[in-house]
Design an enzyme around this catalytic site. Structure first.
Site, PDB file in Angstrom:
ATOM      1  N   ASP A  67      -4.567   3.829  -2.358  1.00  0.00           N
ATOM      2  CA  ASP A  67      -5.674   4.283  -1.522  1.00  0.00           C
ATOM      3  C   ASP A  67      -6.167   5.653  -1.973  1.00  0.00           C
ATOM      4  O   ASP A  67      -5.520   6.672  -1.731  1.00  0.00           O
ATOM      5  CB  ASP A  67      -5.234   4.350  -0.062  1.00  0.00           C
ATOM      6  CG  ASP A  67      -5.071   2.974   0.540  1.00  0.00           C
ATOM      7  OD1 ASP A  67      -6.054   2.193   0.500  1.00  0.00           O
ATOM      8  OD2 ASP A  67      -3.976   2.661   1.026  1.00  0.00           O
TER       9      ASP A  67
ATOM     10  N   SER B  23       0.839  -1.192   0.000  1.00  0.00           N
ATOM     11  CA  SER B  23       0.000   0.000   0.000  1.00  0.00           C
ATOM     12  C   SER B  23       0.876   1.246   0.000  1.00  0.00           C
ATOM     13  O   SER B  23       1.684   1.455   0.906  1.00  0.00           O
ATOM     14  CB  SER B  23      -0.920   0.014   1.228  1.00  0.00           C
ATOM     15  OG  SER B  23      -1.525   1.277   1.330  1.00  0.00           O
TER      16      SER B  23
ATOM     17  N   HIS C  43      -1.194  -1.366  -4.053  1.00  0.00           N
ATOM     18  CA  HIS C  43      -2.502  -0.969  -3.538  1.00  0.00           C
ATOM     19  C   HIS C  43      -2.523   0.554  -3.420  1.00  0.00           C
ATOM     20  O   HIS C  43      -1.675   1.137  -2.745  1.00  0.00           O
ATOM     21  CB  HIS C  43      -2.695  -1.642  -2.178  1.00  0.00           C
ATOM     22  CG  HIS C  43      -3.979  -1.362  -1.498  1.00  0.00           C
ATOM     23  ND1 HIS C  43      -5.094  -2.166  -1.638  1.00  0.00           N
ATOM     24  CD2 HIS C  43      -4.342  -0.377  -0.647  1.00  0.00           C
ATOM     25  CE1 HIS C  43      -6.075  -1.685  -0.902  1.00  0.00           C
ATOM     26  NE2 HIS C  43      -5.648  -0.599  -0.280  1.00  0.00           N
TER      27      HIS C  43
ATOM     28  N   MET D 276      -8.779   8.531  -1.495  1.00  0.00           N
ATOM     29  CA  MET D 276      -9.705   9.030  -0.457  1.00  0.00           C
ATOM     30  C   MET D 276     -10.200  10.420  -0.837  1.00  0.00           C
ATOM     31  O   MET D 276      -9.427  11.239  -1.331  1.00  0.00           O
ATOM     32  CB  MET D 276      -8.982   9.114   0.890  1.00  0.00           C
ATOM     33  CG  MET D 276      -8.340   7.817   1.335  1.00  0.00           C
ATOM     34  SD  MET D 276      -7.692   7.964   3.002  1.00  0.00           S
ATOM     35  CE  MET D 276      -6.738   6.428   3.109  1.00  0.00           C
TER      36      MET D 276
ATOM     37  N   HIS E  23      -8.046   1.189  -4.506  1.00  0.00           N
ATOM     38  CA  HIS E  23      -9.026   1.104  -3.418  1.00  0.00           C
ATOM     39  C   HIS E  23      -9.726   2.455  -3.305  1.00  0.00           C
ATOM     40  O   HIS E  23      -9.187   3.407  -2.759  1.00  0.00           O
ATOM     41  CB  HIS E  23      -8.267   0.735  -2.120  1.00  0.00           C
ATOM     42  CG  HIS E  23      -9.140   0.613  -0.911  1.00  0.00           C
ATOM     43  ND1 HIS E  23      -8.621   0.505   0.365  1.00  0.00           N
ATOM     44  CD2 HIS E  23     -10.489   0.568  -0.771  1.00  0.00           C
ATOM     45  CE1 HIS E  23      -9.619   0.418   1.225  1.00  0.00           C
ATOM     46  NE2 HIS E  23     -10.756   0.453   0.570  1.00  0.00           N
TER      47      HIS E  23
ATOM     48  N   MET F 283     -11.837  -4.805   5.188  1.00  0.00           N
ATOM     49  CA  MET F 283     -11.080  -3.812   5.953  1.00  0.00           C
ATOM     50  C   MET F 283     -10.918  -4.311   7.387  1.00  0.00           C
ATOM     51  O   MET F 283     -11.892  -4.613   8.068  1.00  0.00           O
ATOM     52  CB  MET F 283     -11.812  -2.467   5.960  1.00  0.00           C
ATOM     53  CG  MET F 283     -11.801  -1.724   4.633  1.00  0.00           C
ATOM     54  SD  MET F 283     -10.155  -1.452   3.943  1.00  0.00           S
ATOM     55  CE  MET F 283      -9.367  -0.497   5.224  1.00  0.00           C
TER      56      MET F 283
ATOM     57  N   ASP G  47      -7.033  -5.719   4.458  1.00  0.00           N
ATOM     58  CA  ASP G  47      -6.349  -4.414   4.410  1.00  0.00           C
ATOM     59  C   ASP G  47      -6.436  -3.724   5.767  1.00  0.00           C
ATOM     60  O   ASP G  47      -7.523  -3.408   6.235  1.00  0.00           O
ATOM     61  CB  ASP G  47      -7.041  -3.563   3.334  1.00  0.00           C
ATOM     62  CG  ASP G  47      -6.395  -2.208   3.125  1.00  0.00           C
ATOM     63  OD1 ASP G  47      -5.280  -1.976   3.629  1.00  0.00           O
ATOM     64  OD2 ASP G  47      -7.028  -1.367   2.440  1.00  0.00           O
TER      65      ASP G  47
ATOM     66  N   MET H 102     -11.954   4.832  -1.721  1.00  0.00           N
ATOM     67  CA  MET H 102     -12.696   5.191  -0.502  1.00  0.00           C
ATOM     68  C   MET H 102     -13.365   6.534  -0.784  1.00  0.00           C
ATOM     69  O   MET H 102     -12.999   7.579  -0.244  1.00  0.00           O
ATOM     70  CB  MET H 102     -11.735   5.275   0.683  1.00  0.00           C
ATOM     71  CG  MET H 102     -11.312   3.886   1.161  1.00  0.00           C
ATOM     72  SD  MET H 102      -9.857   3.922   2.202  1.00  0.00           S
ATOM     73  CE  MET H 102      -8.589   3.896   0.940  1.00  0.00           C
TER      74      MET H 102
HETATM   75  C1  DX5 Z   1      -6.530   2.476   5.157  1.00  0.00           C
HETATM   76  C2  DX5 Z   1      -6.038   1.981   3.849  1.00  0.00           C
HETATM   77  C3  DX5 Z   1      -4.969   0.959   3.921  1.00  0.00           C
HETATM   78  C4  DX5 Z   1      -3.729   1.406   4.590  1.00  0.00           C
HETATM   79  C5  DX5 Z   1      -3.156   0.252   5.321  1.00  0.00           C
HETATM   80  O1  DX5 Z   1      -7.691   3.204   4.968  1.00  0.00           O
HETATM   81  O2  DX5 Z   1      -7.100   1.422   3.112  1.00  0.00           O
HETATM   82  O3  DX5 Z   1      -4.676   0.429   2.641  1.00  0.00           O
HETATM   83  O4  DX5 Z   1      -2.749   1.870   3.704  1.00  0.00           O
HETATM   84  O5  DX5 Z   1      -2.065   0.705   6.003  1.00  0.00           O
HETATM   85  P1  DX5 Z   1      -1.394  -0.162   7.163  1.00  0.00           P
HETATM   86  O6  DX5 Z   1      -0.851  -1.397   6.535  1.00  0.00           O
HETATM   87  O7  DX5 Z   1      -0.365   0.755   7.676  1.00  0.00           O
HETATM   88  O8  DX5 Z   1      -2.458  -0.454   8.170  1.00  0.00           O
HETATM   89 ZN    ZN Z   2      -6.544   0.432   1.294  1.00  0.00          ZN
END
Ligand code: DX5
Ligand code: ZN
Length: 218
Positions: A32, A6, A30, A34, A63, A134, A170, A65
């Site tokens: 993220d 990630s 991955h 947001m 991903h 999650m 995740d 969000m």
């Molecule tokens: C959180 C993200 C994750 C995050 C995980 O909202 O979706 O992908 O990067 O990070 P770690 O591995 O540090 O928990």
């Molecule tokens: Zn994620």
């Protein structure tokens, strides 16, 4: 098992370099995305993801969000090996989002928050390629793994049965718990801080493979 790095925990000023450090030791990246609305944090969108695309051969698992995945998913440049994953709790109807993502020619993932009942994704298991469970509240990296996620993974594995749907997990995964997550039934492990939060991300990925019970030496 497959391993996804990630990028949330990577140095955003040198993303291509960060990717190169782990390229041989992970199976995908991955990303993220947001929107400061679905989750209380902002990261990046299609502009950054598309700029990174030519710098690596690794598949992307994007991903989303975000509240309106149908509006923004089409802006990502994706191919048949990439995944675009949306949240079942988002504002757009899941059936419509699945159709839009399918139309991009990539694989489709559906994700759910730790507090969302598995029943919310059950009706869509025939239409997706991946369920992203999650194991932390989405929005931030570096949070503690929620132990109740293990029972959710096992229950989801039973629910999926012999359908061709993978399970990704995740949030909060590191050397101390990666094995239990894989044993519960995860196919794809997502790790952020356990990789890019370490001084040597490449060595950190090898440690994750080892602690998960696999030999990976590249
Ligand atoms: C959180 C993200 C994750 C995050 C995980 O909202 O979706 O992908 O990067 O990070 P770690 O591995 O540090 O928990
Ligand atoms: Zn994620």
């Amino acid at each position: 098992m497959k391993l996804a790095a990630s990028l949330l925990a990577a140095d955003f000023a040198r993303l291509a370099d960060e990717v190169r450090r782990v390229e041989g030791a992970v199976d995908c990246l991955h990303l993220d995305v947001m929107d400061g609305h679905f989750v209380p944090n902002l990261t990046f969108g299609p502009v950054v993801a598309n700029a990174l695309r030519p710098h690596t051969w690794l598949p992307f698992e994007i991903h989303l969000m975000i509240e309106r995945p149908t509006l923004y998913a089409p802006q990502f440049e994706v191919g048949p090996d990439d995944f675009v994953t949306f949240h079942v709790e988002a504002a757009d109807p899941p059936e419509e989002t699945i159709q839009v993502i399918r139309g991009l020619g990539c694989k489709v993932g559906i994700s759910l928050r730790p507090g969302t009942d598995l029943d919310a994704v059950a009706p869509h298991l025939g239409a997706v390629d991946l369920v992203l469970v999650m194991s932390v509240e989405p929005g931030f990296g570096g949070q503690a793994f929620r132990p109740e996620s293990l029972a959710r993974i096992r229950a989801l594995r039973r629910e999926i049965g012999d359908r061709p749907v993978g399970i990704a997990v995740d949030g909060g995964i590191g050397p101390s718990n990666v094995r239990s997550v894989v044993e519960a039934g995860a196919d794809l492990i997502v790790a952020g801080s356990a990789i890019f939060g370490e001084p040597d991300p490449h060595a950190a990925t090898l440690e994750l493979w080892k602690r998960a019970g696999y030999t990976r030496s590249s």
